[in-house]
Structure formats: structure tokens, C-alpha cells
Design an enzyme around this catalytic site. Structure first.
Site, PDB file in Angstrom:
ATOM      1  N   CYS A 106       0.818  -1.223   0.000  1.00 11.12           N
ATOM      2  CA  CYS A 106       0.000   0.000   0.000  1.00 11.12           C
ATOM      3  C   CYS A 106       0.850   1.272   0.000  1.00 11.12           C
ATOM      4  O   CYS A 106       0.337   2.352  -0.296  1.00 11.12           O
ATOM      5  CB  CYS A 106      -0.952   0.000   1.188  1.00 11.12           C
ATOM      6  SG  CYS A 106      -1.972  -1.471   1.254  1.00 11.12           S
TER       7      CYS A 106
ATOM      8  N   HIS B  71      -2.916   6.977   3.130  1.00  7.09           N
ATOM      9  CA  HIS B  71      -3.408   5.681   2.660  1.00  7.09           C
ATOM     10  C   HIS B  71      -4.794   5.455   3.261  1.00  7.09           C
ATOM     11  O   HIS B  71      -5.037   5.701   4.436  1.00  7.09           O
ATOM     12  CB  HIS B  71      -2.451   4.566   3.089  1.00  7.09           C
ATOM     13  CG  HIS B  71      -2.974   3.203   2.777  1.00  7.09           C
ATOM     14  ND1 HIS B  71      -3.544   2.894   1.563  1.00  7.09           N
ATOM     15  CD2 HIS B  71      -3.045   2.063   3.521  1.00  7.09           C
ATOM     16  CE1 HIS B  71      -3.929   1.634   1.572  1.00  7.09           C
ATOM     17  NE2 HIS B  71      -3.639   1.104   2.743  1.00  7.09           N
TER      18      HIS B  71
ATOM     19  N   ASN C 289     -10.209   0.133   0.601  1.00  8.17           N
ATOM     20  CA  ASN C 289      -8.743   0.155   0.571  1.00  8.17           C
ATOM     21  C   ASN C 289      -8.284  -0.437  -0.761  1.00  8.17           C
ATOM     22  O   ASN C 289      -8.460  -1.631  -1.000  1.00  8.17           O
ATOM     23  CB  ASN C 289      -8.217  -0.667   1.756  1.00  8.17           C
ATOM     24  CG  ASN C 289      -6.701  -0.741   1.794  1.00  8.17           C
ATOM     25  OD1 ASN C 289      -6.034  -0.400   0.828  1.00  8.17           O
ATOM     26  ND2 ASN C 289      -6.176  -1.207   2.915  1.00  8.17           N
TER      27      ASN C 289
HETATM   28  O1  UT7 Z   1      -3.547  -1.587   3.884  1.00  5.51           O
HETATM   29  C1  UT7 Z   1      -3.492  -2.154   5.149  1.00  5.51           C
HETATM   30  C2  UT7 Z   1      -4.557  -3.194   5.255  1.00  5.51           C
HETATM   31  N1  UT7 Z   1      -4.994  -3.581   6.550  1.00  5.51           N
HETATM   32  C3  UT7 Z   1      -5.506  -2.753   7.498  1.00  5.51           C
HETATM   33  O2  UT7 Z   1      -5.508  -1.561   7.366  1.00  5.51           O
HETATM   34  C4  UT7 Z   1      -6.105  -3.428   8.722  1.00  5.51           C
HETATM   35  C5  UT7 Z   1      -6.071  -2.568   9.941  1.00  5.51           C
HETATM   36  N2  UT7 Z   1      -7.014  -3.082  10.921  1.00  5.51           N
HETATM   37  C6  UT7 Z   1      -8.308  -2.700  10.938  1.00  5.51           C
HETATM   38  O3  UT7 Z   1      -8.730  -1.851  10.161  1.00  5.51           O
HETATM   39  C7  UT7 Z   1      -9.224  -3.286  12.001  1.00  5.51           C
HETATM   40  O4  UT7 Z   1      -8.442  -4.008  12.922  1.00  5.51           O
HETATM   41  C8  UT7 Z   1     -10.323  -4.225  11.404  1.00  5.51           C
HETATM   42  C9  UT7 Z   1     -11.307  -3.405  10.595  1.00  5.51           C
HETATM   43  C10 UT7 Z   1      -9.686  -5.295  10.517  1.00  5.51           C
HETATM   44  C11 UT7 Z   1     -11.073  -4.883  12.542  1.00  5.51           C
HETATM   45  O5  UT7 Z   1     -11.640  -3.891  13.394  1.00  5.51           O
HETATM   46  P1  UT7 Z   1     -11.500  -4.007  14.970  1.00  5.51           P
HETATM   47  O6  UT7 Z   1     -12.210  -2.857  15.557  1.00  5.51           O
HETATM   48  O7  UT7 Z   1     -10.042  -4.149  15.275  1.00  5.51           O
HETATM   49  O8  UT7 Z   1     -12.315  -5.323  15.284  1.00  5.51           O
HETATM   50  P2  UT7 Z   1     -11.811  -6.626  16.042  1.00  5.51           P
HETATM   51  O9  UT7 Z   1     -10.852  -7.389  15.187  1.00  5.51           O
HETATM   52  O10 UT7 Z   1     -11.390  -6.255  17.424  1.00  5.51           O
HETATM   53  O11 UT7 Z   1     -13.159  -7.433  16.153  1.00  5.51           O
HETATM   54  C12 UT7 Z   1     -14.220  -7.038  17.005  1.00  5.51           C
HETATM   55  C13 UT7 Z   1     -15.378  -7.967  16.780  1.00  5.51           C
HETATM   56  C14 UT7 Z   1     -15.001  -9.440  16.775  1.00  5.51           C
HETATM   57  O12 UT7 Z   1     -16.043 -10.161  17.363  1.00  5.51           O
HETATM   58  P3  UT7 Z   1     -15.935 -10.650  18.890  1.00  5.51           P
HETATM   59  O13 UT7 Z   1     -14.717 -11.536  18.942  1.00  5.51           O
HETATM   60  O14 UT7 Z   1     -15.798  -9.405  19.700  1.00  5.51           O
HETATM   61  O15 UT7 Z   1     -17.226 -11.378  19.092  1.00  5.51           O
HETATM   62  C15 UT7 Z   1     -14.924  -9.782  15.328  1.00  5.51           C
HETATM   63  O16 UT7 Z   1     -15.167 -11.141  15.061  1.00  5.51           O
HETATM   64  O17 UT7 Z   1     -15.938  -7.687  15.498  1.00  5.51           O
HETATM   65  C16 UT7 Z   1     -16.068  -8.926  14.770  1.00  5.51           C
HETATM   66  N3  UT7 Z   1     -15.944  -8.643  13.345  1.00  5.51           N
HETATM   67  C17 UT7 Z   1     -17.024  -8.348  12.606  1.00  5.51           C
HETATM   68  N4  UT7 Z   1     -18.331  -8.235  12.908  1.00  5.51           N
HETATM   69  C18 UT7 Z   1     -19.171  -7.899  11.903  1.00  5.51           C
HETATM   70  C19 UT7 Z   1     -14.837  -8.632  12.578  1.00  5.51           C
HETATM   71  N5  UT7 Z   1     -15.179  -8.328  11.317  1.00  5.51           N
HETATM   72  C20 UT7 Z   1     -16.530  -8.154  11.308  1.00  5.51           C
HETATM   73  C21 UT7 Z   1     -17.446  -7.807  10.299  1.00  5.51           C
HETATM   74  N6  UT7 Z   1     -18.748  -7.705  10.655  1.00  5.51           N
HETATM   75  N7  UT7 Z   1     -17.074  -7.584   9.010  1.00  5.51           N
END
Ligand code: UT7
Length: 328
Positions: free
Chosen positions: A111, A255, A285
Site C-alpha cells: 500500500c 493511505h 482500501n
Molecule cells: O492496507 C493495510 C490493510 N490492513 C488494514 O488496514 C487493517 C487494519 N485493521 C483494521 O482496520 C481493524 O483491525 C479491522 C477493521 C480489521 C477490525 O476492526 P476491529 O475494531 O479491530 O475489530 P476486532 O478485530 O477487534 O473485532 C471485534 C469484533 C469481533 O467479534 P468478537 O470476537 O468481539 O465477538 C470480530 O469477530 O468484530 C467482529 N468482526 C465483525 N463483525 C461484523 C470482525 N469483522 C466483522 C465484520 N462484521 N465484518
């Protein structure tokens, strides 16, 4: 020595995928995706080749610049989602746009690719007096490399391309290119499977040994933590080289990964969100294409004007990061 952007162009495929469309594959909803990422929709290439998107963006940039294709001396394509291991996308695009006198190669800094490629282009312009114009094109089709059973990653990405025609100038310019390879396994798409019996001893920990080839896997939380430091650092490292501060900058073009990452970076920099160009709501993204797509939209909307100071700040797999400060 700095750069001048003579022309810019972008291209996104017609097909749009909304947040609601994902509810057919995974347990998710529009509310979660919008509030946790800022994304509402993204474009999908389907079977449109990545190079084709790059070609369309390049043709638009060439037209906007008024430069003749045969006067372009170098084509750099940045992509993490090439159609081929070889030939390079740059070679295909060079031919397709009629840049018959250009050298051509690809760069993959994920990226951060556009920041890296633009800085490499500037270095070529600085050291080769015979080189007049460089085409830098970022083209990505992330949606072909997604695991559509992984709700935490498949909702993040989209496809698109953007290109610039550059020439050398005396205008303000600074850059900083960085990498922290200790995080290489945090964001990963495998091209080949190495048999266990030929495994080597190394620090590189394979966190996703069982995932299918060509499917992007990430540790979202760790990438997030890295990103909120990498974005401000990218700016600060480039800024301190030329003694500018965040107050001197008219527009930050970060980004486009997650609105919460951009907001946290803005807070850390002490710069208002109004100075940040944000397009991730409608593009998602798009990896290396995200910064130039945002730059192009900022210019087309009349937000970014000639003479203004712009900071491009990126991060991505590698883990790479980097910034460019330039006068538009
Ligand atoms: O170019 C670089 C590419 N990568 C990035 O930029 C990734 C950077 N990271 C992020 O943007 C965030 O970490 C994510 C968007 C990937 C995830 O957001 P988060 O606020 O860190 O969520 P989390 O991983 O802490 O998950 C919280 C909850 C989980 O459920 P439980 O375990 O609390 O029951 C996940 O399973 O949200 C759940 N979850 C979802 N729920 C509904 C994860 N993805 C989803 C979804 N829909 N799409």
C-alpha cells in the site's frame, strides 16, 4: 530537486459492491462495517485485468498532461496484485499507451507503493538528464485475492487505478521511505507453497501455513497498531528534512485503510481532519492505488490547488511506510 505533476488520471471498474452485498457471504452488516472502518462501498474488477485499469488511468493522465506518449522515458507500475509474475505490468502498459521509448518496471511496496514509486521516479529524473517525463501508475485488483469467508478482511478492500505524469522541477520536495520487515508476516498473500521438507530456519514466522495460495491474510489488530504510528511518522520524517511543520501543509493524502486510523493519525499529528482527503467510503482500501485515487479526486473536486503543499503518507504490507511532501 522536486517534481511537478503535469497530469493525473484515475479509473475504477463499473461494478460496485455495497456493504449489504457482503451479508450474502459472511455474518456482517452495514452498520458494523461503516462504524468500524468508514467504508460504505467499493469497486470490483471482476475479470478485468489489473493492467487494463492501469492502462485506462495512464491514458487519462497522459491526455491531461499534454505530453506525447513517445516522450515518456520511464514507466513505473506499482502493484501488489499483478496479473503476472512476469512480464511486468509496466511493460504491458508501456506498449498499450504507446510509450515506445520508455524503460518499464514494476515495484511492489504494497500500500506504500505509490509513495515509493514516485520517489524512485524523482530520483531517476534527478540523475538522468535525458529523461523528461515519467509515468507512475498504481493499479490494484485486491478483490481477486480475498478470502470471502473472512469477514474481518474481505470487507476492507476494493479495486482501481490512478496515474501521474511527472517531470523534474525546483519546487519543494522531501521524502522518507521506511520498512520494518519484522512485521512481514502480519499482512501476507502467498504466491507459492514451499514443501515442509525444504523449510529453512529463519525468524520469519508463517502465521497462516494452511491458507490457500493467493489469498490475503492479516492480523488486523497488529496492522492497526502499526498504522497509527507509521502514518504520523511518515510525515514527520519527511518534514524534518526540510524544516516544514504540519501547519505548512494544505492537504494530507493518507493511505485509505480505515477512517479510525486516519483520525488517530490526524490527532497524533495535531492536524484537523478537514485537511485530510478521504475517499475510502466509496473506494475502500485499494492498496497502492488509494493515495493517488484520493489525490486525483482532491484535484478534480478543486480542493487541491496549484501552489499548495501536499503530504502523501502511506503504510502497508512489508511492513512498509513512507511519506512525500511536495508542492502541487
Ligand atoms: O492496507 C493495510 C490493510 N490492513 C488494514 O488496514 C487493517 C487494519 N485493521 C483494521 O482496520 C481493524 O483491525 C479491522 C477493521 C480489521 C477490525 O476492526 P476491529 O475494531 O479491530 O475489530 P476486532 O478485530 O477487534 O473485532 C471485534 C469484533 C469481533 O467479534 P468478537 O470476537 O468481539 O465477538 C470480530 O469477530 O468484530 C467482529 N468482526 C465483525 N463483525 C461484523 C470482525 N469483522 C466483522 C465484520 N462484521 N465484518
Amino acid at each position: 530537486m522536486g517534481i511537478s505533476i503535469l497530469g493525473m488520471g484515475s479509473y475504477v471498474p463499473d461494478q460496485i459492491m455495497t456493504n449489504d452485498d457482503f451479508t450474502r457471504f459472511v455474518e456482517t452488516d452495514d452498520e458494523w462495517i461503516r462504524t468500524r472502518t468508514g467504508i460504505s462501498s467499493r469497486h470490483m474488477a471482476g475479470w478485468e485485468p489489473t493492467w487494463y485499469m492501469g492502462k485506462q488511468a495512464s491514458l487519462r493522465a497522459i491526455e491531461a498532461s499534454g505530453v506525447k506518449p513517445e516522450d515518456i522515458g520511464l514507466v513505473i507500475s506499482c502493484t501488489a496484485t499483478s496479473d503476472f509474475l512476469t512480464p511486468s505490468m509496466a511493460s504491458v502498459i508501456q506498449h498499450e499507451v504507446g510509450a515506445v521509448n520508455a524503460a518499464a518496471f514494476d515495484m511492489n511496496a504494497a500500500c506504500s507503493g505509490f509513495v515509493y514509486a514516485t520517489d524512485v521516479a524523482r530520483r531517476f529524473l534527478e540523475t538522468d538528464d535525458s529523461l523528461k517525463y515519467v509515468l507512475v501508475v498504481a493499479n490494484e485488483a485486491l478483490t481477486r485475492f480475498l478470502d470471502f469467508t473472512d469477514r474481518s478482511s474481505c470487507i476492507l478492500f476494493g479495486d482501481g487505478a490512478a496515474a501521474v505524469i511527472l517531470e523534474k522541477s525546483d519546487k519543494l520536495y522531501s521524502s522518507a521511505l521506511c520498512s520494518d520487515g519484522s512485521g512481514a508476516s502480519l499482512l501476507c498473500a502467498r504466491s507459492l507453497k514451499v514443501a515442509p521438507e525444504v523449510a529453512v530456519e529463519s525468524d520469519f514466522e508463517d502465521p497462516f501455513p494452511d491458507v490457500p495460495l493467493h489469498k490475503l491474510q492479516q492480523n488486523g489488530k497488529e496492522v492497526y497498531k502499526f498504522a497509527v504510528s507509521a502514518l504520523p511518522k511518515s510525515f514527520e520524517l519527511a518534514a524534518e528534512k526540510i524544516g516544514v511543520t504540519k501547519d505548512d501543509i494544505d492537504w494530507f493524502v493518507p493511505h485509505q485503510a480505515n477512517i479510525r486510523i486516519i483520525e488517530t493519525a490526524a490527532k497524533k499529528l495535531g492536524a484537523p481532519m478537514e485537511k485530510f482527503i478521504v475517499t475510502l467510503d466509496h473506494y475502500g482500501n485499494t492498496s497502492s492505488a488509494s493515495i493517488p485515487l484520493a489525490l486525483c479526486e482532491g484535484i478534480e473536486k478543486g480542493l487541491i490547488k496549484r501552489g499548495q503543499k501536499i503530504a502523501l503518507i502511506g503504510f502497508g504490507a512489508g511492513l512498509t511506510y513512507g511519506g512525500i511532501i511536495f508542492e502541487y
